[in-house]
Write a protein that holds these residues in place. Structure first.
Motif, PDB file in Angstrom:
ATOM      1  N   GLU A  21      -4.134  -3.008  -6.734  1.00  0.00           N
ATOM      2  CA  GLU A  21      -3.403  -4.447  -5.610  1.00  0.00           C
ATOM      3  C   GLU A  21      -1.925  -3.844  -6.086  1.00  0.00           C
ATOM      4  O   GLU A  21      -1.533  -5.035  -6.707  1.00  0.00           O
ATOM      5  N   PHE A  22      -1.029  -3.132  -5.813  1.00  0.00           N
ATOM      6  CA  PHE A  22      -0.065  -3.323  -5.261  1.00  0.00           C
ATOM      7  C   PHE A  22       0.556  -3.554  -4.174  1.00  0.00           C
ATOM      8  O   PHE A  22       0.270  -2.508  -3.760  1.00  0.00           O
ATOM      9  N   ASP A  23       0.397  -4.526  -3.674  1.00  0.00           N
ATOM     10  CA  ASP A  23       1.422  -4.346  -2.107  1.00  0.00           C
ATOM     11  C   ASP A  23       2.877  -4.059  -2.223  1.00  0.00           C
ATOM     12  O   ASP A  23       3.253  -3.446  -2.760  1.00  0.00           O
ATOM     13  N   ASN A  24       2.566  -2.994  -0.870  1.00  0.00           N
ATOM     14  CA  ASN A  24       4.312  -2.219  -0.488  1.00  0.00           C
ATOM     15  C   ASN A  24       4.935  -2.980  -1.129  1.00  0.00           C
ATOM     16  O   ASN A  24       5.925  -1.829  -1.680  1.00  0.00           O
ATOM     17  N   THR A  26       6.208  -4.758  -3.233  1.00  0.00           N
ATOM     18  CA  THR A  26       5.967  -4.587  -4.803  1.00  0.00           C
ATOM     19  C   THR A  26       6.235  -3.157  -5.574  1.00  0.00           C
ATOM     20  O   THR A  26       6.801  -2.968  -6.503  1.00  0.00           O
ATOM     21  N   ALA A  27       5.131  -2.048  -4.619  1.00  0.00           N
ATOM     22  CA  ALA A  27       4.853  -0.972  -4.800  1.00  0.00           C
ATOM     23  C   ALA A  27       6.550   0.021  -5.039  1.00  0.00           C
ATOM     24  O   ALA A  27       7.470   0.397  -5.420  1.00  0.00           O
ATOM     25  N   LYS A  28       7.021  -0.796  -3.509  1.00  0.00           N
ATOM     26  CA  LYS A  28       8.670  -0.114  -3.216  1.00  0.00           C
ATOM     27  C   LYS A  28       9.858  -0.201  -4.698  1.00  0.00           C
ATOM     28  O   LYS A  28      10.314   0.650  -4.813  1.00  0.00           O
ATOM     29  N   LYS A  29       9.863  -1.652  -5.224  1.00  0.00           N
ATOM     30  CA  LYS A  29      10.241  -1.858  -6.229  1.00  0.00           C
ATOM     31  C   LYS A  29      10.213  -1.534  -7.248  1.00  0.00           C
ATOM     32  O   LYS A  29      11.078  -0.973  -7.809  1.00  0.00           O
ATOM     33  N   LYS A  55      -1.364  -3.245   0.676  1.00  0.00           N
ATOM     34  CA  LYS A  55      -1.734  -4.105  -0.374  1.00  0.00           C
ATOM     35  C   LYS A  55      -2.065  -3.544  -1.514  1.00  0.00           C
ATOM     36  O   LYS A  55      -2.719  -4.144  -2.487  1.00  0.00           O
ATOM     37  N   SER A  56      -2.266  -1.878  -1.305  1.00  0.00           N
ATOM     38  CA  SER A  56      -2.562  -0.831  -2.084  1.00  0.00           C
ATOM     39  C   SER A  56      -2.444   0.295  -2.431  1.00  0.00           C
ATOM     40  O   SER A  56      -1.520   0.504  -1.487  1.00  0.00           O
ATOM     41  N   THR A  57      -2.440   0.757  -4.207  1.00  0.00           N
ATOM     42  CA  THR A  57      -1.751   2.200  -3.623  1.00  0.00           C
ATOM     43  C   THR A  57      -3.187   3.311  -4.068  1.00  0.00           C
ATOM     44  O   THR A  57      -2.929   4.131  -4.339  1.00  0.00           O
ATOM     45  N   LYS A  58      -3.595   2.615  -3.516  1.00  0.00           N
ATOM     46  CA  LYS A  58      -4.821   4.051  -3.299  1.00  0.00           C
ATOM     47  C   LYS A  58      -5.026   3.841  -1.860  1.00  0.00           C
ATOM     48  O   LYS A  58      -5.214   2.517  -1.235  1.00  0.00           O
ATOM     49  N   GLU A  64      -1.176   5.453   5.755  1.00  0.00           N
ATOM     50  CA  GLU A  64      -1.019   4.266   4.580  1.00  0.00           C
ATOM     51  C   GLU A  64       0.336   4.268   3.624  1.00  0.00           C
ATOM     52  O   GLU A  64       1.120   3.683   2.888  1.00  0.00           O
ATOM     53  N   MET A  65       0.603   5.293   3.139  1.00  0.00           N
ATOM     54  CA  MET A  65       1.403   5.704   1.908  1.00  0.00           C
ATOM     55  C   MET A  65       2.796   5.645   2.554  1.00  0.00           C
ATOM     56  O   MET A  65       3.632   5.701   1.951  1.00  0.00           O
ATOM     57  N   ARG A  66       3.458   5.444   4.171  1.00  0.00           N
ATOM     58  CA  ARG A  66       4.129   5.923   4.825  1.00  0.00           C
ATOM     59  C   ARG A  66       5.233   5.259   3.841  1.00  0.00           C
ATOM     60  O   ARG A  66       6.771   5.594   4.337  1.00  0.00           O
ATOM     61  N   PRO A  67       5.337   3.204   4.160  1.00  0.00           N
ATOM     62  CA  PRO A  67       6.104   2.433   3.738  1.00  0.00           C
ATOM     63  C   PRO A  67       7.015   2.371   2.745  1.00  0.00           C
ATOM     64  O   PRO A  67       7.686   2.296   2.227  1.00  0.00           O
TER      65      PRO A  67
END
Length: 338
Positions: A21-24, A26-29, A55-58, A64-67
Motif C-alpha cells: 500500500e504505497f500510493d503513486n 509516495t512511491a515516486k518520492k 494506491k499500490s506497488t503490486k 499501472e506502473m507507468r506513473p
C-alpha cells in the motif's frame, strides 16, 4: 575489476509488510530518494492481483506502473518482479520507454523449466532479465550444475542466488557462491538476495561480496530492512560499508525516506527479528508458515514451534494450506498428534 551494485527492493519486498500500500505519490518520492542517494537499480514493485491501481506497488498490468516511471532518469535501471507461479496471469508488453528495463523472474526448483522458457520470451521482448533461483540451497550439486548450464545457454543479464528461508550462514554462502561461479559464464552478472531471520543478512552479504571475481555483483537491500517477517538487509548498512572504500552514496536521503514515509508503517506493522521467523529458518522452511499459522490463531510460541515441527519435509518449500489447516484443526481439537 569487481563492481558491486546495490539494488533497492523496498517497494517490492517491503510491500509484504503493508500489502504494497504505497500510493503513486509516495512511491515516486521513495524512488526519488533512493535515486538521489546514489543507487541506480530500483525495483518499483511486483506483478500481482488484488490491489487498487494507483494506491499500490503490486501491479496487475504494466500500465499501472507507468506513473512511477514518468520521471525516470536515463542513468537509472528500473525493475519489477514476476513470480513464475503467476506469470501466465499477465500480459507482458514489449519493452519501451513506458515500461521497466529489468524483469526479475523468481522461481522455485520445480518451476525451472517453465522459468527458462519464459525468460527467453522476456528477452525477445527486449527486457533485461534477472533470474532469481529461490531457495538456492535446495539444489543438489548435480541439479545446480545442470541449472547453471541452462542459465549459460539462455544468457540472462544476471543470475541470483537467494536465501529464501534465511537459513544460511556466511560459510554456506561462500560454498554455494563458489560452486556457482565455477560454472556461470563470465558475461552473466551474479547477485544475492538475503533475508534476516537469523540476523545474518548483512554478514551474509559481506561474505558474498568478498569473493575474488572480476564480474559485476548485485546485492539487494531495502530501506531499514523493510520486508516480510524479519526483513532484508538494511540498504543503509550496505551503503555505509561500500562508502568506506569509496564515497558513492548519500545516506541522508535514505534516512529522510524512512522518516517521512516508512517510519509510520514500521510502527503499525513491525518487521525485524522475531521468534516465529527464527523458528522457520532454523527448521529450513518457508517463513510463510509462521505468518499463516500466526494469523490463524497460534499466538503461543511453544505451540507454534510444535506446529512447525509437524509440517512434512516435502511441504516446507512453500505454503501448503491443506497441511497448515490440518495442523490448525488438530490444535483446535486439542489433539496431541498434529
Amino acid at each position: 575489476m569487481k563492481t558491486i551494485n546495490i539494488l533497492d527492493c523496498t517497494l517490492r519486498d517491503g510491500g509484504y509488510v503493508n500489502n504494497w500500500e504505497f500510493d503513486n505519490e509516495t512511491a515516486k518520492k521513495i524512488i526519488s530518494s533512493i535515486y538521489n542517494s546514489g543507487i541506480r537499480y530500483i525495483e518499483i514493485g511486483i506483478l500481482g492481483n488484488g490491489c487498487i491501481a494507483g494506491k499500490s506497488t503490486k501491479f496487475s498490468t504494466f500500465d499501472e506502473m507507468r506513473p512511477l516511471l514518468e520521471e525516470r532518469k536515463p542513468d537509472c535501471h528500473y525493475a519489477v518482479m514476476i513470480n513464475q507461479a503467476e506469470a501466465s496471469k499477465f500480459v507482458i508488453p514489449p519493452k519501451s520507454e513506458d515500461t521497466v528495463d529489468i524483469i526479475r523472474l523468481a522461481y522455485f526448483k520445480r518451476e525451472l523449466k517453465d522459468a527458462l522458457t519464459f525468460a527467453c520470451e522476456l528477452k525477445e521482448k527486449g527486457y533485461t532479465v534477472f533470474l532469481q533461483a529461490m531457495a538456492t540451497f535446495m539444489y543438489s550439486d548435480t541439479e545446480l550444475k545442470d541449472m547453471i548450464e541452462e542459465i549459460n545457454r539462455i544468457k540472462p543479464a544476471a543470475f541470483y542466488m537467494v536465501d529464501s528461508f534465511s537459513n544460511m550462514y556466511p560459510g554456506d554462502i561462500e560454498i554455494l557462491e563458489n560452486k556457482i561461479l565455477r560454472g556461470l559464464s563470465p558475461e552473466i552478472e551474479f547477485g544475492f538476495h538475503a533475508h534476516n531471520n537469523l540476523q545474518l543478512a548483512f554478514a551474509n552479504v559481506l561474505a558474498f561480496i568478498s569473493t575474488e571475481t572480476n564480474r559485476t555483483l548485485f546485492v539487494d537491500g531495502s530501506i531499514y530492512g523493510m520486508g516480510r517477517g524479519a526483513g532484508n538487509v538494511p540498504v543503509e548498512l550496505l551503503m555505509e560499508y561500500l562508502n568506506k572504500e569509496k564515497i558513492q552514496f548519500d545516506i541522508s536521503y535514505i534516512l529522510e525516506a524512512f522518516q517521512n514515509y516508512l517510519k509510520p508503517v514500521f510502527h503499525q506493522f513491525y518487521w525485524g527479528y522475531a521468534h516465529p521467523y527464527f523458528l522457520t529458518a532454523a527448521k529450513d522452511m518457508n517463513s510463510v508458515y509462521s505468518w499463516y499459522l500466526g494469523n490463524n490463531g497460534i499466538a503461543d510460541i511453544l505451540m507454534l514451534n510444535k506446529a512447525l515441527d509437524a509440517i512434512p519435509e516435502e511441504c516446507k518449500y512453500t505454503l501448503m494450506r491443506g497441511e497448515a489447516d490440518r495442523i490448525l484443526a488438530g490444535l483446535q481439537e486439542g489433539s496431541h498428534d498434529i
